[in-house]
Design a protein around this motif. Structure first.
Motif, PDB file in Angstrom:
ATOM      1  N   THR A  98       0.815  -1.224   0.000  1.00 20.18           N
ATOM      2  CA  THR A  98       0.000   0.000   0.000  1.00 20.18           C
ATOM      3  C   THR A  98       0.849   1.276   0.000  1.00 20.18           C
ATOM      4  O   THR A  98       0.824   2.051  -0.953  1.00 20.18           O
ATOM      5  CB  THR A  98      -0.951  -0.003   1.222  1.00 20.18           C
ATOM      6  OG1 THR A  98      -1.598  -1.274   1.315  1.00 20.18           O
ATOM      7  CG2 THR A  98      -2.010   1.084   1.089  1.00 20.18           C
TER       8      THR A  98
ATOM      9  N   TYR B 201       2.856   3.066  -2.857  1.00 24.05           N
ATOM     10  CA  TYR B 201       2.095   3.517  -4.016  1.00 24.05           C
ATOM     11  C   TYR B 201       1.264   4.766  -3.724  1.00 24.05           C
ATOM     12  O   TYR B 201       0.403   5.144  -4.511  1.00 24.05           O
ATOM     13  CB  TYR B 201       1.209   2.368  -4.522  1.00 24.05           C
ATOM     14  CG  TYR B 201       2.048   1.147  -4.814  1.00 24.05           C
ATOM     15  CD1 TYR B 201       2.731   1.037  -6.032  1.00 24.05           C
ATOM     16  CD2 TYR B 201       2.253   0.156  -3.854  1.00 24.05           C
ATOM     17  CE1 TYR B 201       3.549  -0.052  -6.281  1.00 24.05           C
ATOM     18  CE2 TYR B 201       3.082  -0.928  -4.100  1.00 24.05           C
ATOM     19  CZ  TYR B 201       3.725  -1.024  -5.314  1.00 24.05           C
ATOM     20  OH  TYR B 201       4.555  -2.094  -5.564  1.00 24.05           O
TER      21      TYR B 201
ATOM     22  N   GLY C  11       1.331   7.597  -9.642  1.00 23.56           N
ATOM     23  CA  GLY C  11       0.326   7.907 -10.658  1.00 23.56           C
ATOM     24  C   GLY C  11       0.128   6.800 -11.678  1.00 23.56           C
ATOM     25  O   GLY C  11      -0.626   6.956 -12.632  1.00 23.56           O
TER      26      GLY C  11
ATOM     27  N   THR D  16      -1.511   3.823 -12.660  1.00 19.00           N
ATOM     28  CA  THR D  16      -2.676   3.042 -12.254  1.00 19.00           C
ATOM     29  C   THR D  16      -2.459   1.544 -12.432  1.00 19.00           C
ATOM     30  O   THR D  16      -2.839   0.745 -11.562  1.00 19.00           O
ATOM     31  CB  THR D  16      -3.912   3.479 -13.066  1.00 19.00           C
ATOM     32  OG1 THR D  16      -4.131   4.874 -12.794  1.00 19.00           O
ATOM     33  CG2 THR D  16      -5.135   2.698 -12.664  1.00 19.00           C
ATOM     34  N   GLU D  17      -1.843   1.151 -13.543  1.00 21.53           N
ATOM     35  CA  GLU D  17      -1.661  -0.283 -13.774  1.00 21.53           C
ATOM     36  C   GLU D  17      -0.753  -0.900 -12.712  1.00 21.53           C
ATOM     37  O   GLU D  17      -0.961  -2.025 -12.253  1.00 21.53           O
ATOM     38  CB  GLU D  17      -1.097  -0.524 -15.177  1.00 21.53           C
ATOM     39  CG  GLU D  17      -2.084  -0.230 -16.297  1.00 21.53           C
ATOM     40  CD  GLU D  17      -3.404  -0.993 -16.111  1.00 21.53           C
ATOM     41  OE1 GLU D  17      -3.376  -2.187 -15.775  1.00 21.53           O
ATOM     42  OE2 GLU D  17      -4.476  -0.369 -16.278  1.00 21.53           O
TER      43      GLU D  17
ATOM     44  N   LYS E  84      -0.376   0.246  -9.653  1.00 19.85           N
ATOM     45  CA  LYS E  84      -1.118   0.206  -8.390  1.00 19.85           C
ATOM     46  C   LYS E  84      -2.149  -0.926  -8.391  1.00 19.85           C
ATOM     47  O   LYS E  84      -2.355  -1.581  -7.363  1.00 19.85           O
ATOM     48  CB  LYS E  84      -1.796   1.557  -8.151  1.00 19.85           C
ATOM     49  CG  LYS E  84      -0.797   2.654  -7.816  1.00 19.85           C
ATOM     50  CD  LYS E  84      -1.472   3.922  -7.322  1.00 19.85           C
ATOM     51  CE  LYS E  84      -2.179   4.646  -8.449  1.00 19.85           C
ATOM     52  NZ  LYS E  84      -2.732   5.944  -7.979  1.00 19.85           N
ATOM     53  N   LEU E  85      -2.775  -1.154  -9.538  1.00 17.77           N
ATOM     54  CA  LEU E  85      -3.736  -2.269  -9.596  1.00 17.77           C
ATOM     55  C   LEU E  85      -3.019  -3.605  -9.409  1.00 17.77           C
ATOM     56  O   LEU E  85      -3.536  -4.508  -8.748  1.00 17.77           O
ATOM     57  CB  LEU E  85      -4.486  -2.265 -10.933  1.00 17.77           C
ATOM     58  CG  LEU E  85      -5.676  -1.320 -11.010  1.00 17.77           C
ATOM     59  CD1 LEU E  85      -6.227  -1.290 -12.424  1.00 17.77           C
ATOM     60  CD2 LEU E  85      -6.777  -1.749 -10.029  1.00 17.77           C
TER      61      LEU E  85
ATOM     62  N   ALA F 174      -2.471  -3.955  -5.820  1.00 16.58           N
ATOM     63  CA  ALA F 174      -3.721  -4.261  -5.114  1.00 16.58           C
ATOM     64  C   ALA F 174      -4.128  -5.722  -5.320  1.00 16.58           C
ATOM     65  O   ALA F 174      -4.620  -6.387  -4.406  1.00 16.58           O
ATOM     66  CB  ALA F 174      -4.830  -3.323  -5.586  1.00 16.58           C
ATOM     67  N   ARG F 175      -3.911  -6.214  -6.529  1.00 15.42           N
ATOM     68  CA  ARG F 175      -4.228  -7.616  -6.832  1.00 15.42           C
ATOM     69  C   ARG F 175      -3.354  -8.556  -5.979  1.00 15.42           C
ATOM     70  O   ARG F 175      -3.820  -9.556  -5.444  1.00 15.42           O
ATOM     71  CB  ARG F 175      -3.959  -7.863  -8.309  1.00 15.42           C
ATOM     72  CG  ARG F 175      -5.024  -8.582  -9.069  1.00 15.42           C
ATOM     73  CD  ARG F 175      -4.727  -8.552 -10.558  1.00 15.42           C
ATOM     74  NE  ARG F 175      -5.121  -7.304 -11.185  1.00 15.42           N
ATOM     75  CZ  ARG F 175      -4.426  -6.668 -12.136  1.00 15.42           C
ATOM     76  NH1 ARG F 175      -3.267  -7.172 -12.578  1.00 15.42           N
ATOM     77  NH2 ARG F 175      -4.861  -5.541 -12.631  1.00 15.42           N
TER      78      ARG F 175
END
Lengths: 430, 430
Positions: free
Chosen positions: B187, B190, B212, B214-215, B217-218, B221-222
């Motif tokens: 977390t 990022y 910034g 997004t990919e 960070k995703l 998160a995954r």
């Protein structure tokens, strides 16, 4: 065979239920009058427990008591009483999120392993209503809501990790009922086992063929591993049409004694798979006076609406606020690109869950035809040849669902498969 | 800030260690002489504990005591003492399977949260040896063996479901250290967070760019969701090169206080990711007297041998006998077709685990450059421009590992990527 039980435990039996309830807080007031005025009737048609309906002059309650053995098999299969604890615990965990979709629990007696709860009336078991060809227009939306709320709110999307781990630790104690599922759903139907039964001799060769079908067995083993090691959310654990009670307007989910943290697709697939069994079974119940073609359409529409409603509701909850530790909001706030990408991620999450659900549905169908526990949808078809034909169609769908769930691009594809299997499979046996 | 501690707990401090050990069964005999003859030296260079090395006339021991706060940050970050309990428990669970790869535990004091264990000597921390450019020819095989044995034997392939659920329930109690990992690895790097640091100003724009992305960070998160909800096996939970002690011949794994049931790829990826950090960091340590080009080859060969050895050993254990409830042997016995198909399934299982491991390796690399805890591999590069260049290369690899792990068809592809990134990335910053 004598079974050891904890001190203080005894099966109530109809004659002792009233005396037991007389000492439970608030229950005598609810029933009205005194114990002598209360009628007690044992109605359990499940496999694991006794269930008593108790009516007094003013009101009613239901008492569910765990037995120290598997009722279906008898005293030869001992089964721990703790499942009553897990049933009431699961109900308490999900009740704040699903509202009246679960019965209100009035009291739990940890010595007698007995739950006193709201008596559902005039509800009947959904499976019985569906065998009789009764439509439930609100069923799909209400089941979809129940599944979305209970699964989302106990997942890492909603629960902080600490709280989820506390609950998970507790439900790890329900290993015995999980073990029953592991055996009777994911293992025994695929091997020679004394508990298995099927429509015989019609499906003898089919059962043997399944036992020799390596790809089918691998699919079952893969699902078993997912069942063992994917604590996505608190599952009901046995969410078939026999665990739902209905009226024309109302849908209530009962019997969460198999509850544990597992893969969400297991609950969703249980519901869908049992609806599809009912679809195929209708051909065994249709008569000139009670044709079932339109009802079959309704069953497929209902399965579609269950999935579609579940997906929409689950996504709405997620969009509305992910309070858990997964997909932390702080990482995706503000930036429109990030918000779009997160939405695509959510859709992918649901696509994956759809595939899981179909595969588990296939496993739930297979076990009802080749394993220990069967459904009245099929069992009540008197003509064994006709029953075996319906069962052959069920197994044809089940194999596709388990081996190639990813080939169904949407729930309508499954309805189409059901229809084409029904019209194309005309002989008994795979 | 005063931190509450359980009754009876106090930090030992060097002065009280000897008196404590005098009352521990068997330890005085092991050390020889009396408390006055024992030398005590605090050596903890980790983030969470005090570690004392105690030498007597005949022998030595090591005492590790948990502190009620995160040592790296100080008393402002309280941290439960129970992690000492989980460290000794994890050691007891895996020791029968990994033999002397973990230190022998001589005693655990649950009031002082202190573990008395074998002192490893003349071992040094692997990370320090690798920064100094020392080769360990037996490292890869021994780490591969440790990982395969500890992970296989605590997975559903080896453990009956009941036993696994019992252990899982217990390790759910280690939620606090799991939470630390969830925060500082998956977390905080990022997002803007006061604990983050990086080589500044050289990587300021890079850190902002990652926040910034997004990919990226995703992907994080995954992986976080996988970390939260995939209890495949009992993990070490912090298996980097600072948790390994070595001599030329011997490899020992220490510090399993983050142990819990999680995704196997997290352990494997921690080890691989830290080896790859070391590969890139060598360019910051190379001098005319100590060129590192050949050492870098050795590091990549070691990472390859770790994965290859792990995969082979894990498969051998699985083939040798799956005693758990997953992939039940009864379904696949006898029939040569089934045996072949099961072997293909095993290979697919390892392919999936390889992809998981690469993605987790990427997350472990990223956090060491942008998060709270850094590595001496990079920290000890005195020239910040050179350090930032090495870190840029690390991040370049990390992003590929996290976003497209499936594009690496084998471990040799990662070595090739490391080499090409090293030669192609010549400026600081992503």
């Amino acid at each position: 065979m004598a079974i050891e039980v904890p001190p203080g435990y005894e099966p109530l039996g109809e004659e002792k239920v009233a005396a037991f309830l007389a000492a439970v807080p608030a229950v005598p007031e609810r029933l009205g009058g005194g114990p002598a005025d209360w009628s007690v009737r044992e109605v359990g048609d499940g496999n694991l427990n006794y269930v008593y309906l108790v009516d007094g002059p003013h009101g009613s309650v239901c008492v569910k008591q765990a037995l120290p053995y598997l009722r279906l098999v008898g005293e030869g299969w001992p089964l721990g009483l703790q499942r009553a604890h897990f049933e009431q615990l699961a109900t308490h965990v999900v009740a704040p999120h699903v509202g009246r979709a679960v019965p209100q629990i009035l009291h739990y007696d940890p010595t007698l392993f007995a739950i006193v709860m709201e008596k559902l009336s005039p509800h009947i078991i959904l499976r019985r209503g569906m065998v009789a060809g009764i439509r439930y227009p609100r069923l799909a939306a209400q089941i979809a809501d129940y599944m979305a709320n209970s699964l989302f709110h106990t997942s890492d999307l909603a629960l902080p990790a600490r709280r989820k781990k506390e609950l998970m630790a507790e439900f790890c104690g329900n290993w015995e009922l999980c073990g029953l599922t592991e055996e009777v759903i994911f293992t025994q139907p695929y091997m020679v086992h004394p508990h298995n039964r099927w429509t015989s001799p019609q499906l003898d060769a089919t059962a043997a063929r399944v036992r020799g079908d390596t790809e089918w067995k691998l699919a079952a083993a893969r699902l078993k591993l997912k069942f063992l090691a994917s604590p996505e959310a608190l599952l009901h654990g046995d969410l078939h049409t026999g665990s739902v009670m209905v009226t024309a307007d109302d849908t209530r989910v009962i019997d969460p004694e198999f509850a544990f943290f597992g893969p969400m697709g297991f609950d969703v697939g249980a519901m869908l798979g049992n609806l599809w069994i009912n679809f195929f079974a209708q051909d065994g119940h249709a008569t000139a006076e009670s044709p079932r073609a339109e009802y079959q359409d309704w069953v497929l529409e209902t399965a579609e609406a269950v999935w579609t409603g579940f997906r929409e509701r689950f996504l709405a909850l997620w969009r509305g606020g992910a309070t858990g530790d997964a997909y932390p909001a702080a990482l995706f706030d503000g930036d429109p690109d990030a918000i779009r990408a997160l939405e695509a991620e959510r859709q992918a999450y649901m696509d994956r869950l759809f595939i899981d659900s179909l595969a588990f549905a296939g496993a739930k169908i297979t076990r009802r035809i080749l394993g220990i526990a069967h459904n009245i949808d099929l069992e009540w078809i008197a003509d064994p040849d006709l029953r075996a034909l319906c069962e052959t169609r069920c197994l044809t769908l089940a194999r596709r669902l388990m081996l190639e769930p990813g080939r169904f691009r949407g729930i309508a594809d499954v309805s189409a498969a059901c229809r084409s299997i029904r019209s194309e499979v005309r002989t008994v046996g795979l």
